[in-house]
Design a protein around this motif. Structure first.
Motif, PDB file in Angstrom:
ATOM      1  N   SER A 129       0.828  -1.203   0.000  1.00 50.64           N
ATOM      2  CA  SER A 129       0.000   0.000   0.000  1.00 50.64           C
ATOM      3  C   SER A 129       0.865   1.257   0.000  1.00 50.64           C
ATOM      4  O   SER A 129       0.551   2.238  -0.688  1.00 50.64           O
TER       5      SER A 129
ATOM      6  N   GLN B 110       0.791   4.339  -2.784  1.00 49.44           N
ATOM      7  CA  GLN B 110       0.647   5.752  -2.421  1.00 49.44           C
ATOM      8  C   GLN B 110       1.824   6.573  -2.931  1.00 49.44           C
ATOM      9  O   GLN B 110       1.655   7.697  -3.421  1.00 49.44           O
TER      10      GLN B 110
ATOM     11  N   GLN C 256       1.419   7.294  -6.582  1.00 50.86           N
ATOM     12  CA  GLN C 256       0.441   8.342  -6.832  1.00 50.86           C
ATOM     13  C   GLN C 256       1.041   9.713  -6.564  1.00 50.86           C
ATOM     14  O   GLN C 256       0.770  10.680  -7.305  1.00 50.86           O
TER      15      GLN C 256
END
Length: 478
Positions: free
Chosen positions: A187, A191, A194
């Motif tokens: 995860s 992130q 992004q």
């Protein structure tokens, strides 16, 4: 009445016969009677004479002979650390049979569907490892990976993404998928990606703004400005002679030129440049964060998926688990894959031995098995000498299992045949020199000798200042 002559002759003959008989009896009795001195002389031991043996030529070898027990080398218990598992530690497969070999880099058991891979190392697996881990256990892992040809990058005790990649290759070589990455690290990577995309968009927008700020006038605007200047100049020329019109035309010309100068003047783009710099810094930070997140999301090494043994390969001696059972304590006992024989010796004998010496094992069938001294270790009651057979046939291996065998270790030997005498033939002279007594022509001759190797009741000798050869008789007793 007077006897007749014939009667006197018969009496004389009778008396003579009696006298002769008496003399014979006396002589015979005298021959059987002896004095105490004569009796002692006849019963005394004969005069002592020397006991000799010939000087021989023979090869001598001293050796250590003992009996030892055969066993598989270095038995140890294997324990798998399952504290890091989120589910019960159920054995799901790969349970080995007694007698199977444990090979480095191969799975020896499956727990919850995942392998337990055996590696050679002194430190136990006591924690899970992942990118960023540091310590001697990481260094040991990197050294093992390098030895097994799975390049972990720099071997420095720091678990990096390169280390994780090497671990992944180790598991794939063993026939398994690499250990899974914790979802939280996955995860974090998403992130970070992004954030990089957003920063890249910001850089593009800042570059567009700067380009617009520094682009200058358009071609149409520049043509219009030039036209305005030219029109004002024509108007000025036409207005000559009319002061009022001339002044107005002159003002319009100056305005047109000023407007054209403003159009051609370079604009201040410092704000746009600063915005672009900030956007690029944000992109750099975002990329660094992504690299870090990706490194942290590298292949880990769960504590339950590796077990270290000091040396490999090994042999499975005992299995304490079966498929479907829970792991609780030691899962199996393993020993060296090679059969060895161990003898116990005292300190003096230990000083005669060293690793690498040749030895032989006697199974009692008259055939000796060549062997070698592998190592010598301290024991509570002396020293353990471990002897390894150089090679064994199947029948020999079966006969040696748990057997007690005779071990011979040659310690020292002469170079071929030498002059040798029984050790009982040696004596010491007044100044401590060694010597032998040689019997020649019924006489004893002392010959000084230098004593070499002694073995099996014989001693190597070299004459010093005298003659001594094979076959000469030396005194060993009287």
């Amino acid at each position: 009445m007077t006897p007749s002559p014939r009667s006197r002759r018969r009496v004389l003959v009778s008396v003579s016969s009696i006298a002769v008989a008496a003399l014979g009896v006396g002589v015979l009795a005298g021959s059987r009677i002896a004095s105490p001195e004569d009796a002692a002389a006849r019963t005394a031991a004969p005069k002592a004479s020397q006991i000799t043996v010939p000087v021989e030529k023979r090869a001598l070898a001293s050796k250590v002979v003992s009996r030892g027990d055969a066993s598989f080398d270095g038995a140890v218990d294997l324990r798998v650390e399952t504290s890091g598992l989120g589910t019960p530690a159920v054995v799901t497969g790969k349970v080995p049979a007694v007698g199977a070999n444990v090979t480095e880099g191969k799975a020896i058991l499956e727990i919850t569907g995942r392998p337990v891979i055996a590696l050679a190392g002194a430190l136990p697996m006591y924690r899970a490892l992942r990118p960023g881990s540091r310590g001697p256990d990481v260094l040991q892992l990197e050294q093992v990976l390098r030895r097994l040809k799975f390049d972990p990058g720099t071997v420095d005790g720091v678990y990096t993404s390169d280390t994780g990649s090497a671990v992944a290759r180790l598991f794939r070589a063993a026939g398994y998928e690499a250990p899974e990455v914790d979802p939280q690290y996955k995860s974090a990577v998403d992130q970070a990606k992004q954030q990089v995309k957003s920063a890249q968009d910001g850089v593009r927008n800042a570059k567009r703004a700067l380009k617009q700020a520094t682009a200058g006038p358009s071609e149409a605007a520049l043509v219009q400005a030039n036209n305005d200047v030219e029109a004002a100049e024509r108007e000025l020329r036409t207005a000559r002679g009319n002061a009022r019109a001339y002044a107005a035309a002159k003002d319009r010309l100056e305005l047109a030129k000023a407007q054209r100068r403003d159009l051609l003047k370079e604009r201040d783009s410092s704000i746009e440049k600063s915005a672009l710099s900030d956007a690029e810094d944000r992109l750099t930070d975002a990329k660094d964060a992504l690299v870090k997140a990706q490194a942290e999301a590298g292949t880990p090494l769960p504590v339950s998926e590796v077990v270290y043994v000091k040396s490999l390969p090994r042999r499975v001696d005992k299995v304490n688990v079966s498929r479907g059972t829970l792991v609780n304590g030691n899962v199996m006992s393993v020993s060296g894959a090679s059969l060895v024989v161990t003898i116990k010796v005292d300190a003096d004998t230990k000083d005669l031995l060293k690793g690498g010496m040749n030895a032989s094992l006697d199974l009692g069938d008259g055939k000796l098995i060549p062997a070698r001294v592998t190592r010598i270790t301290r024991a509570e009651d002396g020293w353990n000498v471990v002897i390894s057979p150089k090679s064994l046939t199947g029948p020999q291996l079966e006969r040696l299992r748990s057997a007690n065998v005779r071990v011979t270790i040659p310690v020292k030997s002469t170079q071929g045949k030498v002059l040798a005498v029984p050790t009982s033939a040696l004596s010491a002279g007044p100044d401590g020199e060694s010597r032998v007594e040689v019997l020649r022509n019924g006489k004893i001759e002392l010959v000084r000798v230098e004593v070499g190797l002694s073995a099996d009741g014989f001693a190597e000798i070299k004459p010093v200042g005298g003659q001594l050869a094979e076959g000469d008789q030396v005194v060993v007793g009287k």
